[in-house]
Design a protein around this motif. Sequence first.
Motif, PDB file in Angstrom:
ATOM      1  N   ASP A 139       0.865  -1.181   0.000  1.00 24.99           N
ATOM      2  CA  ASP A 139       0.000   0.000   0.000  1.00 24.99           C
ATOM      3  C   ASP A 139       0.900   1.229   0.000  1.00 24.99           C
ATOM      4  O   ASP A 139       1.562   1.515   0.998  1.00 24.99           O
ATOM      5  CB  ASP A 139      -0.896  -0.012   1.245  1.00 24.99           C
ATOM      6  N   PRO A 140       0.929   1.960  -1.118  1.00 28.18           N
ATOM      7  CA  PRO A 140       1.800   3.143  -1.184  1.00 28.18           C
ATOM      8  C   PRO A 140       1.500   4.170  -0.090  1.00 28.18           C
ATOM      9  O   PRO A 140       2.355   4.971   0.260  1.00 28.18           O
ATOM     10  CB  PRO A 140       1.513   3.739  -2.563  1.00 28.18           C
ATOM     11  N   GLU A 141       0.309   4.113   0.462  1.00 24.63           N
ATOM     12  CA  GLU A 141      -0.070   5.047   1.523  1.00 24.63           C
ATOM     13  C   GLU A 141       0.421   4.589   2.900  1.00 24.63           C
ATOM     14  O   GLU A 141       0.343   5.353   3.861  1.00 24.63           O
ATOM     15  CB  GLU A 141      -1.601   5.211   1.556  1.00 24.63           C
ATOM     16  N   ASP A 142       0.876   3.332   2.990  1.00 19.46           N
ATOM     17  CA  ASP A 142       1.303   2.801   4.291  1.00 19.46           C
ATOM     18  C   ASP A 142       2.590   1.985   4.141  1.00 19.46           C
ATOM     19  O   ASP A 142       2.632   0.798   4.459  1.00 19.46           O
ATOM     20  CB  ASP A 142       0.188   1.953   4.906  1.00 19.46           C
ATOM     21  N   VAL A 143       3.623   2.626   3.671  1.00 19.88           N
ATOM     22  CA  VAL A 143       4.921   1.976   3.478  1.00 19.88           C
ATOM     23  C   VAL A 143       5.497   1.523   4.823  1.00 19.88           C
ATOM     24  O   VAL A 143       6.137   0.474   4.915  1.00 19.88           O
ATOM     25  CB  VAL A 143       5.902   2.922   2.745  1.00 19.88           C
ATOM     26  N   GLU A 144       5.230   2.274   5.861  1.00 24.88           N
ATOM     27  CA  GLU A 144       5.760   1.948   7.186  1.00 24.88           C
ATOM     28  C   GLU A 144       5.280   0.578   7.664  1.00 24.88           C
ATOM     29  O   GLU A 144       6.047  -0.191   8.236  1.00 24.88           O
ATOM     30  CB  GLU A 144       5.359   3.023   8.197  1.00 24.88           C
TER      31      GLU A 144
END
Length: 114
Positions: free
Chosen positions: A71-76
């Motif tokens: 998910d590019p929005e949740d790399v962490e």
Amino acid sequence: MAKKGFPGMGGAPNMNNMMKQVQKMQKDMEKTQAALEEKEVEASAGGGAITVKVSGKKEVISIEIKPEVVDPEDVEMLQDLIMAAVNEAMRGAEEMVSKEMGKVTGGMNIPGLF
């Protein structure tokens, strides 16, 4: 007449026997290390979203990431899952090596050996 050898060690015949045992242990350890290099440990994180394979040499062999976890929005979160899987695989490899080498050394903990 004084006995030769170290006190409490029983003299030369026992020393020769001990050297043979040490040499056998060394050969057994070499065989075990070679066999461990062929073995793999696998661990996963995120319910199988990330899978990591580590060799008996404690080297990462592969990392598999299921596309749905990216998910590019949740790399962490992805980074955390990878780190968790790698750490678990490394612990598994360390445990495997310690267990196998312990069989050879008779459970003796020899610092720096493995």
